[in-house]
Design an enzyme around this catalytic site. Sequence first.
Site, mmCIF file in Angstrom:
data_model
loop_
_atom_site.group_PDB
_atom_site.id
_atom_site.type_symbol
_atom_site.label_atom_id
_atom_site.label_comp_id
_atom_site.label_asym_id
_atom_site.label_seq_id
_atom_site.Cartn_x
_atom_site.Cartn_y
_atom_site.Cartn_z
ATOM 1 N N LYS A 180 -25.365 70.345 60.533
ATOM 2 C CA LYS A 180 -26.382 71.170 59.866
ATOM 3 C C LYS A 180 -25.831 72.566 59.539
ATOM 4 O O LYS A 180 -24.790 72.960 60.045
ATOM 5 C CB LYS A 180 -27.636 71.242 60.746
ATOM 6 C CG LYS A 180 -28.280 69.863 60.986
ATOM 7 C CD LYS A 180 -28.993 69.343 59.764
ATOM 8 C CE LYS A 180 -29.321 67.868 59.712
ATOM 9 N NZ LYS A 180 -30.010 67.207 60.783
HETATM 10 C C1 LIG Z 1 -30.965 65.922 61.177
HETATM 11 C C2 LIG Z 1 -32.380 65.665 60.813
HETATM 12 C C3 LIG Z 1 -33.368 65.478 61.779
HETATM 13 C C4 LIG Z 1 -33.056 65.263 63.229
HETATM 14 O O1 LIG Z 1 -32.393 66.335 63.811
HETATM 15 P P1 LIG Z 1 -31.788 66.198 65.271
HETATM 16 O O2 LIG Z 1 -31.518 67.632 65.658
HETATM 17 O O3 LIG Z 1 -30.532 65.394 65.154
HETATM 18 O O4 LIG Z 1 -32.797 65.549 66.128
HETATM 19 C C5 LIG Z 1 -34.701 65.386 61.369
HETATM 20 N N1 LIG Z 1 -35.033 65.447 60.074
HETATM 21 C C6 LIG Z 1 -34.106 65.589 59.112
HETATM 22 C C7 LIG Z 1 -34.551 65.640 57.688
HETATM 23 C C8 LIG Z 1 -32.753 65.669 59.453
HETATM 24 O O5 LIG Z 1 -31.816 65.744 58.502
#
Ligand SMILES: *Cc1c(COP(=O)(O)O)cnc(C)c1O
Length: 389
Positions: A180
């Site tokens: 991210k």
């Molecule tokens: C990455 C992601 C999540 C989940 O995030 P985590 O921190 O891995 O639990 C939820 N929604 C979207 C749209 C994502 O891209």
Amino acid sequence: MKVPFYRHSLDASSAALVAEVIQSGFLTSGQRCSRVEERLRAIFNVSHAKLTSSWTQGAVATLLALGIGPGDEVIVPAMTFVATANVVKQVGARPVFVDVEPSTLLIDIALVKAAVTPQTKAVIPVHLYGQMVDVPALRAALPAGIKIIEDAAHCFEGRRAGRRPGSDSDAAIFSFYATKNVTCGEGGAVITNDAELAANLNETVLHGMSATAAQRFSAGRYQHWDVERLGTKANLPDLLAVLLEGQLETVDDRLEQREALARRYEESFADTPISFPTIEAGAVSARHLFAIHVPDGRRDWLMRMLNDQGIGATVNYRSVTELSLYRNDASVRRGSFPVARAWGEGTLSLPLFPTLQEAEQDYILNVLRYEILPFLDSSETEERGVAAL
Ligand SMILES: *Cc1c(COP(=O)(O)O)cnc(C)c1O
């Protein structure tokens, strides 16, 4: 040349920060988390911020804090990462899918309105690829009392009409997962202006316990705690929180780099059969992912070609309603998500991260321009594409 899908920007100075936490003797959630939470409150101009071990755990804790569970419905878009729907199921409620808009791939607000029932307790709009859903418009379309929980996993830096995540909803949740825009490997955060939700969340992130580890030992003497409501285990350790502080200060610079790279892709694909989502007027996208759509069922072929040339590409996402868990669920109406389905069958994401070098992007664009696009609409794509290598 090899171009990875993502390359993080953590370095030796981050390692030194982790070493400091280890030497402090306190590893779980404490002062370092509090400092980052204070910065998040300032950045998003909200009254409460809670770091969590992931977006997923933050969302489960938020749904539990709102008292959402069996018998309740939560509206989610069909085009998203599966976590958005899974968290609803995890608390025993039912995810109700709606389709997305063809130009932006964001949840279709008119369809949300039509999907509301007396059981609807919340909507989770997803700021897909970094572009914010129009949250005030969503609010205006909903009956009073239905909560809006923003899935801002892609949208730390995004804005719409000058408003940021957390401004117009009941809560917004970020992800600090490994790929991210802001990352500590695994992590997340929930922000809200709702004092009652924040108080409940303090408990639901930690089994429902009435005191955190730091509080339990803060007076130098052990304090008893109670549990009134069920929680999960969602707190972030200081060991990881310490990786976030520096990134929060440089996130806007890194967005400029993302924006420049994304525009270069967009300009290169302008006169090709490749399409990509529209960024609407008044929106600043966080440019988390650069997702394209490849026509005529050629996605998997193109993906293989890229991978064979050393280019990291991935799929974000096939429609959640096409995954077996949901496709085999009789309550999920087949054929009701044509936009999400068509996008999901043709989409792939190209490398996009602040340290992607110009030479690396040139390489990706040249492979596409000379070795892939000329063969894209050929009836003999498979053979000629491979022969051209
Ligand atoms: C990455 C992601 C999540 C989940 O995030 P985590 O921190 O891995 O639990 C939820 N929604 C979207 C749209 C994502 O891209």
